[in-house]
Scaffold this active site. Sequence first.
Site, short mmCIF file in Angstrom:
data_model
loop_
_atom_site.label_atom_id
_atom_site.label_comp_id
_atom_site.label_asym_id
_atom_site.label_seq_id
_atom_site.Cartn_x
_atom_site.Cartn_y
_atom_site.Cartn_z
N GLY A 109 2.70 3.75 1.38
CA GLY A 109 3.17 4.03 2.74
C GLY A 109 3.69 5.44 2.89
O GLY A 109 3.89 5.95 3.99
N ASP A 116 8.42 4.09 -10.63
CA ASP A 116 9.30 3.87 -9.50
C ASP A 116 10.78 3.89 -9.88
O ASP A 116 11.37 2.87 -10.21
CB ASP A 116 8.95 2.55 -8.77
N ASP A 133 8.45 6.12 7.95
CA ASP A 133 8.13 7.47 8.40
C ASP A 133 7.28 8.25 7.41
O ASP A 133 6.93 9.40 7.66
CB ASP A 133 9.43 8.24 8.72
N GLY A 134 7.01 7.65 6.23
CA GLY A 134 6.16 8.32 5.25
C GLY A 134 6.86 9.46 4.52
O GLY A 134 6.24 10.18 3.76
N GLY A 148 0.85 -1.19 0.00
CA GLY A 148 0.00 0.00 0.00
C GLY A 148 0.88 1.23 0.00
O GLY A 148 2.08 1.16 0.29
N ASP A 155 4.64 -4.64 -7.44
CA ASP A 155 4.03 -3.36 -7.06
C ASP A 155 4.65 -2.21 -7.85
O ASP A 155 4.13 -1.09 -7.81
CB ASP A 155 4.18 -3.09 -5.55
N ASN A 156 5.71 -2.48 -8.56
CA ASN A 156 6.34 -1.44 -9.38
C ASN A 156 6.10 -1.69 -10.86
O ASN A 156 6.87 -1.23 -11.70
CB ASN A 156 7.85 -1.39 -9.09
P1 AMP Z 1 9.17 1.24 -3.21
O1 AMP Z 1 10.51 0.76 -2.94
O2 AMP Z 1 9.13 2.73 -3.41
O3 AMP Z 1 8.50 0.50 -4.30
O4 AMP Z 1 8.34 0.99 -1.87
C1 AMP Z 1 7.90 -0.27 -1.42
C2 AMP Z 1 6.87 -0.07 -0.34
O5 AMP Z 1 7.47 0.54 0.80
C3 AMP Z 1 5.70 0.81 -0.73
O6 AMP Z 1 4.56 0.29 -0.12
C4 AMP Z 1 6.07 2.15 -0.14
O7 AMP Z 1 4.94 2.95 0.11
C5 AMP Z 1 6.75 1.72 1.14
N1 AMP Z 1 7.70 2.74 1.64
C6 AMP Z 1 8.91 3.08 1.11
N2 AMP Z 1 9.49 4.04 1.84
C7 AMP Z 1 8.65 4.34 2.87
C8 AMP Z 1 8.68 5.26 3.97
N3 AMP Z 1 9.72 6.07 4.18
N4 AMP Z 1 7.63 5.26 4.82
C9 AMP Z 1 6.58 4.44 4.64
N5 AMP Z 1 6.50 3.56 3.63
C10 AMP Z 1 7.51 3.50 2.74
MG MG Z 2 7.13 1.33 -5.50
#
Ligand code: AMP
Ligand code: MG
Length: 536
Positions: free
Chosen positions: A131, A301, A164-165, A129, A291-292
């Site tokens: 995040g 991404d 931390d979002g 989801g 998810d990417n």
């Molecule tokens: P990604 O590597 O960008 O494809 O992220 C994989 C998952 O990790 C996704 O669900 C992102 O929303 C979550 N995510 C990545 N970085 C953060 C963060 N700093 N805080 C919360 N969720 C994160």
């Molecule tokens: Mg991603």
Amino acid sequence: MEAWRRGDVETWRRGDEEASSRAAPRRILCEMNATNATDATSTSARWNIEATYASLPDALWAAAVPARFPEPKLVVANVALASELGTPLANLSSDDIARFATGAWLPPGAQPIAQAYAGHQYGHGTMLGDGRAILIGEQRTPAGARIDLHLKGAGQTPFSRRGDGRAALGPMLREYIVSEAMHALGIPTTRSLAVATTGEMIPRDGLKPGAVLVRTAASHLRVGTFEFAAALGDSAVLAQLADYTIARHDIDLIGEPDRVQRFLGRVVERQARLIARWQAVGFVHGVMNTDNMTISGETIDYGPCAFIDAYDPESVFSSIDRFGRYRYSQQPAIAQWNLARLAESLLPLLIAHEGEESRAVDRANEMLALFPTAFEEAWLSGFRSKLGLVSKESGDGALARDLLAWMHASNADFTNTFAMLAGLARGMSDRCDVSKCDAAAQSKFVEWHARWRDRLARDIDGGEAAPSRLRAANPAIIPRNHRVEEALAAAEAGDLAPFELLVRAVQRSFDPQPSDARYREPAPAEFAGYRTFCGT
Ligand code: AMP
Ligand code: MG
């Protein structure tokens, strides 16, 4: 990518407290290019936002509120994209754009939500989801398109788990550079509308400036969105998601009895064409988790991605891709693996239509089997263009593959070798002038060159217009890894000039200026073994 998982909750909380006490130590920002801003100022531009995703069952999303950031400041705004979307960004002050980018101000019609999705990460299924990204809605563009506006790094959501979002400035500018480069290369991609810093310092290998990227996309529907819906075990929700997606991406299939099967086929073909485009520019995505991977066929991404310098089909850049799962040569196979996960997710709907599981599986397999043909066709057509060819001959694939094999054996630069062909087609020389071309490599190249010249001579125009075709097919400028790193390091230190120059250079990838030599040089030797880190 997953670096944030390594810290525990307390570390993050301490980091946040420290961050607020050290907010905005200096101004590191540039204003939007004033000339462009004036040119793009328009009275017809307006926010025209709908939030249709929130009309889907609430199991598929959650309300999300952007974090309150201490001091939003604009770093860069993409004025050309803003005007293409019909948004009035160019009419706003830098501070107002920064407030929009960080979610401090929401345009009319916006409804901030986080999308639920699952994902196979390195082959293992996880519930994820958004995040750290918030979908505020879809801008209806003057051309009639519906484009998602997404604030990446805008704060925690119900899907943040231990994260931390937040997002750091460097990775958001990296996404800005590479996505705009991909767009200039003519490759379907999400795009970057603006980046603003938040005024927070966030813990990432020390403290880094926090930032939000406004990402635009044909949609943020992913293979993982369907994996999530399938995992809910409620086929009514899955059916609603499928119909919503078809209405966004394959409108001609709306209401067709066999629409789910055909929709699967469309996604397979879009992805096959996309990956063929990546291969043709030497792009290594680096984190092709499900998810990417979008349903729209856009690249999404830009975490650990990189472009190949010296051609090596086993190129892998991501520091965490230890076994090379997502290496260049593996991208088509991984795409197929991901699409098989999409097919599995759609199976309940296919069974409902076919009335029998074995028939549904057959239909799904027929759609998945479209990939190799669609990929090979797109690959061949891409590489034919890269060789300046218009007509088709059965030996064209071998001609392209032999050049790639030569490049690999000679350690030749991928982009520059193809860019060199336009000059050679003018008949000036049969020698390669890319760096690292020693005598043995030269004589091998001369052999290949003779075959290629013969082939051009047999083309529709005897190769007459080949030089201009070659220039249009082979980019001179890509975001070279050492230039990206240099620009990001400067930006993090407060100097945005190298970033701005690099963005402008990659935007004219097929039309280099004499002053662009520095963007065309391969990385210095010490850059070999370059590693990327996921965009956290
Ligand atoms: P990604 O590597 O960008 O494809 O992220 C994989 C998952 O990790 C996704 O669900 C992102 O929303 C979550 N995510 C990545 N970085 C953060 C963060 N700093 N805080 C919360 N969720 C994160
Ligand atoms: Mg991603």
